[in-house]
Design a protein around this motif. Sequence first.
Motif, PDB file in Angstrom:
ATOM      1  N   PHE A 149       0.841  -1.194   0.000  1.00 30.72           N
ATOM      2  CA  PHE A 149       0.000   0.000   0.000  1.00 30.72           C
ATOM      3  C   PHE A 149       0.880   1.250   0.000  1.00 30.72           C
ATOM      4  CE2 PHE A 149      -2.041  -3.399   2.433  1.00 30.72           C
ATOM      5  CZ  PHE A 149      -3.185  -3.589   1.680  1.00 30.72           C
ATOM      6  N   GLN A 150       0.479   2.242  -0.827  1.00 30.08           N
ATOM      7  CA  GLN A 150       1.228   3.487  -0.912  1.00 30.08           C
ATOM      8  C   GLN A 150       0.252   4.674  -0.942  1.00 30.08           C
ATOM      9  OE1 GLN A 150       4.494   3.943  -0.815  1.00 30.08           O
ATOM     10  NE2 GLN A 150       5.052   1.757  -0.848  1.00 30.08           N
ATOM     11  N   ASN A 151       0.680   5.762  -0.291  1.00 33.68           N
ATOM     12  CA  ASN A 151      -0.091   7.009  -0.334  1.00 33.68           C
ATOM     13  C   ASN A 151       0.898   8.156  -0.210  1.00 33.68           C
ATOM     14  OD1 ASN A 151      -1.861   9.103  -0.150  1.00 33.68           O
ATOM     15  ND2 ASN A 151      -3.129   8.216   1.458  1.00 33.68           N
ATOM     16  N   ASP A 210      -5.708   5.015   3.060  1.00 32.16           N
ATOM     17  CA  ASP A 210      -4.719   5.523   3.995  1.00 32.16           C
ATOM     18  C   ASP A 210      -5.026   4.901   5.345  1.00 32.16           C
ATOM     19  OD1 ASP A 210      -2.550   7.834   4.392  1.00 32.16           O
ATOM     20  OD2 ASP A 210      -3.845   7.779   6.162  1.00 32.16           O
ATOM     21  N   THR A 211      -3.999   4.452   6.052  1.00 32.12           N
ATOM     22  CA  THR A 211      -4.236   3.767   7.325  1.00 32.12           C
ATOM     23  C   THR A 211      -4.752   4.705   8.407  1.00 32.12           C
ATOM     24  OG1 THR A 211      -1.914   4.137   7.887  1.00 32.12           O
ATOM     25  CG2 THR A 211      -2.464   2.029   6.860  1.00 32.12           C
ATOM     26  N   VAL A 212      -4.438   6.001   8.251  1.00 34.01           N
ATOM     27  CA  VAL A 212      -4.846   6.963   9.283  1.00 34.01           C
ATOM     28  C   VAL A 212      -6.069   7.757   8.850  1.00 34.01           C
ATOM     29  CG1 VAL A 212      -4.139   8.955  10.669  1.00 34.01           C
ATOM     30  CG2 VAL A 212      -2.478   7.147  10.116  1.00 34.01           C
ATOM     31  N   ALA A 213      -5.991   8.400   7.698  1.00 35.86           N
ATOM     32  CA  ALA A 213      -7.081   9.303   7.261  1.00 35.86           C
ATOM     33  C   ALA A 213      -7.358   9.102   5.779  1.00 35.86           C
ATOM     34  CB  ALA A 213      -6.702  10.754   7.549  1.00 35.86           C
ATOM     35  N   ALA A 225     -16.413   3.909   4.266  1.00 31.58           N
ATOM     36  CA  ALA A 225     -15.533   3.355   5.306  1.00 31.58           C
ATOM     37  C   ALA A 225     -14.594   2.337   4.671  1.00 31.58           C
ATOM     38  CB  ALA A 225     -16.358   2.702   6.412  1.00 31.58           C
ATOM     39  N   PHE A 226     -13.293   2.434   5.038  1.00 35.70           N
ATOM     40  CA  PHE A 226     -12.297   1.437   4.657  1.00 35.70           C
ATOM     41  C   PHE A 226     -12.094   0.466   5.826  1.00 35.70           C
ATOM     42  CE2 PHE A 226     -10.912   4.605   1.522  1.00 35.70           C
ATOM     43  CZ  PHE A 226     -10.583   3.792   0.435  1.00 35.70           C
ATOM     44  N   ALA A 227     -11.737  -0.746   5.496  1.00 32.96           N
ATOM     45  CA  ALA A 227     -11.368  -1.722   6.538  1.00 32.96           C
ATOM     46  C   ALA A 227     -10.247  -2.610   5.999  1.00 32.96           C
ATOM     47  CB  ALA A 227     -12.562  -2.573   6.945  1.00 32.96           C
ATOM     48  N   LYS A 228      -9.226  -2.855   6.808  1.00 25.32           N
ATOM     49  CA  LYS A 228      -8.126  -3.738   6.407  1.00 25.32           C
ATOM     50  C   LYS A 228      -8.609  -5.182   6.487  1.00 25.32           C
ATOM     51  CE  LYS A 228      -3.690  -4.183   5.444  1.00 25.32           C
ATOM     52  NZ  LYS A 228      -3.785  -5.564   4.996  1.00 25.32           N
ATOM     53  N   THR A 229      -8.243  -5.986   5.481  1.00 26.32           N
ATOM     54  CA  THR A 229      -8.589  -7.405   5.457  1.00 26.32           C
ATOM     55  C   THR A 229      -7.302  -8.227   5.445  1.00 26.32           C
ATOM     56  OG1 THR A 229      -8.676  -7.464   3.033  1.00 26.32           O
ATOM     57  CG2 THR A 229     -10.720  -6.912   4.194  1.00 26.32           C
ATOM     58  N   ASP A 231      -5.991 -10.032   3.162  1.00 21.61           N
ATOM     59  CA  ASP A 231      -5.201  -9.969   1.934  1.00 21.61           C
ATOM     60  C   ASP A 231      -5.316  -8.618   1.228  1.00 21.61           C
ATOM     61  OD1 ASP A 231      -7.820 -10.202   1.260  1.00 21.61           O
ATOM     62  OD2 ASP A 231      -7.601 -12.044   0.086  1.00 21.61           O
ATOM     63  N   GLY A 232      -5.832  -7.605   1.896  1.00 24.58           N
ATOM     64  CA  GLY A 232      -5.956  -6.296   1.261  1.00 24.58           C
ATOM     65  C   GLY A 232      -6.816  -5.359   2.074  1.00 24.58           C
ATOM     66  N   TYR A 233      -7.864  -4.798   1.404  1.00 22.94           N
ATOM     67  CA  TYR A 233      -8.755  -3.898   2.119  1.00 22.94           C
ATOM     68  C   TYR A 233     -10.148  -3.950   1.502  1.00 22.94           C
ATOM     69  CZ  TYR A 233      -7.724  -0.606  -1.737  1.00 22.94           C
ATOM     70  OH  TYR A 233      -7.576  -0.020  -2.963  1.00 22.94           O
ATOM     71  N   ARG A 234     -11.104  -3.440   2.266  1.00 21.33           N
ATOM     72  CA  ARG A 234     -12.479  -3.391   1.780  1.00 21.33           C
ATOM     73  C   ARG A 234     -12.968  -1.940   1.887  1.00 21.33           C
ATOM     74  NH1 ARG A 234     -14.623  -6.811   5.081  1.00 21.33           N
ATOM     75  NH2 ARG A 234     -14.436  -8.607   3.674  1.00 21.33           N
ATOM     76  N   LEU A 235     -13.772  -1.527   0.872  1.00 22.21           N
ATOM     77  CA  LEU A 235     -14.395  -0.199   0.865  1.00 22.21           C
ATOM     78  C   LEU A 235     -15.897  -0.379   0.811  1.00 22.21           C
ATOM     79  CD1 LEU A 235     -14.402   2.966   0.498  1.00 22.21           C
ATOM     80  CD2 LEU A 235     -14.303   2.521  -1.969  1.00 22.21           C
ATOM     81  N   GLU A 236     -16.619   0.322   1.687  1.00 26.33           N
ATOM     82  CA  GLU A 236     -18.082   0.304   1.675  1.00 26.33           C
ATOM     83  C   GLU A 236     -18.573   1.750   1.555  1.00 26.33           C
ATOM     84  OE1 GLU A 236     -21.621  -1.991   4.151  1.00 26.33           O
ATOM     85  OE2 GLU A 236     -19.845  -1.257   5.232  1.00 26.33           O
ATOM     86  N   VAL A 237     -19.507   1.988   0.583  1.00 27.96           N
ATOM     87  CA  VAL A 237     -19.952   3.353   0.293  1.00 27.96           C
ATOM     88  C   VAL A 237     -21.470   3.396   0.196  1.00 27.96           C
ATOM     89  CG1 VAL A 237     -19.620   5.388  -1.166  1.00 27.96           C
ATOM     90  CG2 VAL A 237     -17.865   3.605  -1.131  1.00 27.96           C
TER      91      VAL A 237
END
Length: 860
Positions: A726-728, A765-768, A785-789, A791-797
């Motif tokens: 992950f990069q930001n 982003d892990t913080v904001a 909302a983002f959530a770490k999984t 093997d990656g991450y999940r986004l719910e909108v």
Amino acid sequence: MTRRVSVLRVSLLLLTLLSSTIMAKSASVLLREGLYAEEVEGDLNAAIKVYQQVIEDDSAQDNLVAQALYRQGMCYMKLKKEHDAKAAFGKLLAEHKDQTQLIAKVRPLLDELGNADPASLMPPETLMYLEIGSPGRQVETILSMLKDTPFENPLAMVGGDQDSGEQTGEKNPADFIGALMNPSMMAEFKKIRGLGIGVTGFPNDGPPPAIIVLYPGKSDILRGLLQAGLGMFGRALEPIQGMKVVSFPDGGGAAYDDTIVILASPAPGAMDQLKWSVKQYQGLVRQPSLASSNKSFAKISKRARQDNALTLWLNVNESYQKLLTTLPPEEVPQELQMANGLVDFENVEDIIASLSLTKTGLALEANANLKEGHSCVAYDMFRTPDLSAAALKAIPSNAIAMLSIGLGQPGTPQADALHQQIMNATGLDIGNDLFSNIEQITLFVTPMSGSSEAREGEIPPQAKSLGLAITSVDPQKTRDLLTTVLRTMNLIAEESDVVGGKYDITLANYEKVFGYMDQASKTTVLSFNPDLITSSLAAMKQRASGAGSGMLKNALNTQANAGSKLIMISVAGLAKFAAANTNLPEGEQLDQMHSAMEQLIQASEKTTIRLQTNEEENSLGLRLSITDLPSISQIIGPIMQIQQTIERFENQPHAGQGPPARISRAQTAPVIDGKADVCWSPAESYNLERSYYGNPSSDSDLSASFKALFDKQNLYVLVDVTDDAFQNDSDDQWLDDGVEIFIDADHSRSWEYDDNDYQYFFSWDTVAPAMGEAHHNKTGGVEYAFAKTDDGYRLEVCFPWATLGAQPSPEDAIGLDVQVNDDDDGGERDSKIAWNARQDDAWTNPSAFGTGLLLGKDDR
């Protein structure tokens, strides 16, 4: 005695002959005196009186009387006393038929005088005047342009649905109009000779006081319809000088005979104004009119007004002053006050605009005339020096469009404004150097070559079709100014030496700007395309510029010397350029579109659009023209074919588009927390299987899927992303890890973003984590909302339909695409995957979205 009588008779005879000779000589002398008064002294009224003495001399020779009548008629025409001029020429024609040379001169003048002039019946205090010049001829021109097209009888097309009328047995107004506007009636419209409308004031309420003058010409049918209508809606009054007169229930009235219809709108004194116009028309009064006494209006000749399809004249300063008298000071709109501060209405004398039509072109002209000592900020900011034709020599022969503008000297308003903008952007104080050196800037466009797709980090290929030609006092100084600005903005990576006038500048993104400077012609040419520099150089050296060949040849060859700004566009070239930059459908639709575009290009090969300004002292003129228009019958077929193809394209899945995503109704609204709650179980999952900028090395490197639900209030999207890094670290969100969700809320499938098309981005982003919308910034009510999984991450909108500006129902469709950016090591992104778009163009082309189908209540 007899001898004395004989001598007396001979003496009387000699005296008579001598007297005749003296009188004839006197008429000749008077004619010369009249010519001197007319042509040398410019005293037309004195000349008319002298000519009248010759006309009334029964002993004057016939040819001298005829000359006096001709000269008198010409004086009356110069004074705009057309009724008197017509009488003088008519008498010459009736009483001196043997004067064939003069009669040959008089006949066309009588034809011109016979043409109706509505302005001669308008009071001199008229504030605004609109005239349709020779309406019959304009109708004929339009119909000839529409010949052999479905619109050949355009007015008849407003008729209602005949089949539905026959079924119901009812008639509506459209049926009546359709029946009225048949080919025979269109022929009657061609006979109309004149139509003018003059406004004389601005009332506090109600319609403005106005006079409307219509000359039906030889159209007996139209005249009969008008007279019947006036008799039906108006109340008959006592005739005025033999003309029938009616008054209308809401005020105003009309007077008419077999030649003319004069109407006065409801206003105080309307009937008095009507009586004045009637007497003016009948020649019973010789009072000043708009046509004869208004110096501002006199700038438009009667012939010009009759040749134009439309002519509009506005007395700006008097209209502004009269408008202010109708408004209390506290009620003057702020917008009007601001506009006055910019324009200085009290010192704008008039605005004159006209539209002219021919079978192969049209021209729209507008001119604003200002008073000496005006304070028109808009004029001062806009005005630039006249163009130099020599500066256009750098335009290559294959150019399809160009824009040229001269730069003013330091100290002018626009120079000061640009100077300040440069200071604000770069901190450089180079305004005086810029304007004292650069004289004229010309931007030109050449056809596209190669693909319209750009690779990552490259400038758009369209930019390589652009060239910039700059004429300046010192081309070397021009180059120094350019490099100074680019260095200050940290945009230069490297620059070469000048060799044979050529040089290049490598920008920070490693793109190159190629340049050429020629001290002899004081010209600098810049482009991202070295081939374009070569063709421009050849044009300058061989003088084989666009003026000698190419699509802009005719327009440049007919370019007037005067002009301060100039835009020229080849319609065929523009069509080719558009075709090269448009995402066309594939297969049979692509072939149909290409065929139709090719027909349009061939038909409009010589068609040119030209916009030119003339900025003289206290005068600003603009002319927009389209020349060498093809026959509408040549282009109507291809245009309809393109329209039908686009409609079919928009009403079916996009080319290369997979099956639609089935979006289930949410039984329970999801909680937006980044968790896959049980409410998501009924939703179908769709994988993102298209990739750009290199394929991910594995599913663990990058893969994703999404689900969607909806209810009456919201659209819900859940995106699961598999990613091992992950990069930001970038300013641009698309260069880092994140999700983009594209929505076309009304499924309009436009090729450009409209009010209901959205590009939402969600940056990991892990913080904001961040969220935004790229085109309208409409994020109100959007929850995510983002959530770490593992093997990656999940986004719910959650997207509120109210924010999206649409309220689709079950079984409706929306445009939808989900894309994921991946950056593994910082800097540029490494790859991107999408559900639907075949290439990375969804950010600019909503037709690349896929389709989401909102399922009915019982569908799964």
